[in-house]
Design a protein around this motif. Structure first.
Motif, mmCIF file in Angstrom:
data_model
loop_
_atom_site.group_PDB
_atom_site.id
_atom_site.type_symbol
_atom_site.label_atom_id
_atom_site.label_comp_id
_atom_site.label_asym_id
_atom_site.label_seq_id
_atom_site.Cartn_x
_atom_site.Cartn_y
_atom_site.Cartn_z
ATOM 1 N N GLN A 4 35.384 36.080 48.304
ATOM 2 C CA GLN A 4 36.026 37.291 48.803
ATOM 3 C C GLN A 4 37.340 37.551 48.061
ATOM 4 O O GLN A 4 37.628 38.670 47.665
ATOM 5 C CB GLN A 4 36.276 37.175 50.296
ATOM 6 C CG GLN A 4 36.791 38.453 50.921
ATOM 7 C CD GLN A 4 36.977 38.314 52.411
ATOM 8 O OE1 GLN A 4 37.190 37.237 52.926
ATOM 9 N NE2 GLN A 4 36.899 39.431 53.105
ATOM 10 N N ARG A 8 38.225 40.754 45.609
ATOM 11 C CA ARG A 8 39.414 41.585 45.805
ATOM 12 C C ARG A 8 40.251 41.633 44.540
ATOM 13 O O ARG A 8 40.764 42.685 44.157
ATOM 14 C CB ARG A 8 40.255 41.053 46.969
ATOM 15 C CG ARG A 8 39.641 41.353 48.320
ATOM 16 C CD ARG A 8 40.391 40.758 49.464
ATOM 17 N NE ARG A 8 41.788 41.137 49.457
ATOM 18 C CZ ARG A 8 42.670 40.651 50.311
ATOM 19 N NH1 ARG A 8 42.301 39.791 51.228
ATOM 20 N NH2 ARG A 8 43.920 41.033 50.267
ATOM 21 N N THR A 12 40.995 44.988 42.298
ATOM 22 C CA THR A 12 42.384 45.353 42.028
ATOM 23 C C THR A 12 42.607 45.551 40.534
ATOM 24 O O THR A 12 43.242 46.515 40.109
ATOM 25 C CB THR A 12 43.340 44.273 42.571
ATOM 26 O OG1 THR A 12 43.125 44.135 43.976
ATOM 27 C CG2 THR A 12 44.792 44.637 42.317
ATOM 28 N N LEU A 79 43.740 49.645 48.202
ATOM 29 C CA LEU A 79 44.155 48.287 47.882
ATOM 30 C C LEU A 79 44.983 47.748 49.038
ATOM 31 O O LEU A 79 45.974 48.341 49.435
ATOM 32 C CB LEU A 79 44.970 48.262 46.594
ATOM 33 C CG LEU A 79 44.245 48.779 45.355
ATOM 34 C CD1 LEU A 79 45.175 48.733 44.160
ATOM 35 C CD2 LEU A 79 43.004 47.948 45.093
ATOM 36 N N PRO A 82 47.544 41.391 49.877
ATOM 37 C CA PRO A 82 46.857 40.119 50.118
ATOM 38 C C PRO A 82 47.291 39.526 51.454
ATOM 39 O O PRO A 82 48.451 39.594 51.828
ATOM 40 C CB PRO A 82 47.307 39.226 48.964
ATOM 41 C CG PRO A 82 47.962 40.123 47.980
ATOM 42 C CD PRO A 82 48.348 41.369 48.674
#
Length: 119
Positions: A4, A8, A12, A79, A82
């Motif tokens: 995952q 991501r 990005t 986006l 994190p």
């Protein structure tokens, strides 16, 4: 790195490359509208992109070309910041060792964590 997190990171990077490319912009053309109605602008196209992004204006410019924010999925990726990894403890175990070799302790694993952490 989890799958995952890797996905991501990849998304990005791709979006950042697309959005910073000189040959590509995610900005919709505010003057574009379909040839049949001035109300058929990029915002209208974006309400049903699967059916409207193939529309074109009187100069044969498609909505897909003029309205990337509305038609290109890469331009609409959100986006997210994190999220911190949830770790119960940040200390190595003093007693853990690999099953097949007791010398393979946490310090040994830490020398090459990219593949040894899966032991």
């Amino acid at each position: 790195m989890t799958d995952q997190l890797a996905i991501r990171l990849l998304i990005t990077i791709v979006v950042a490359l697309l959005q910073t490319s000189q040959a590509f912009s995610c900005d919709d053309d505010p003057t574009w509208h379909g040839k049949k109605s001035v109300d058929h602008n990029c915002q209208h196209v974006g309400e049903d992109p699967d059916n409207r992004c193939h529309w074109f204006d009187s100069a044969q410019v498609t909505a897909e070309e003029a309205c990337p924010r509305s038609c290109n999925p890469a331009c609409s990726v959100v986006l997210l910041a994190p999220t911190p990894l949830q770790v119960e403890s940040c200390e190595d175990s003093a007693t853990w060792a690999a099953e097949l070799n007791p010398e393979h302790n946490c310090a040994y694993v830490g020398q090459h964590p990219d593949y040894r952490c899966d032991w």
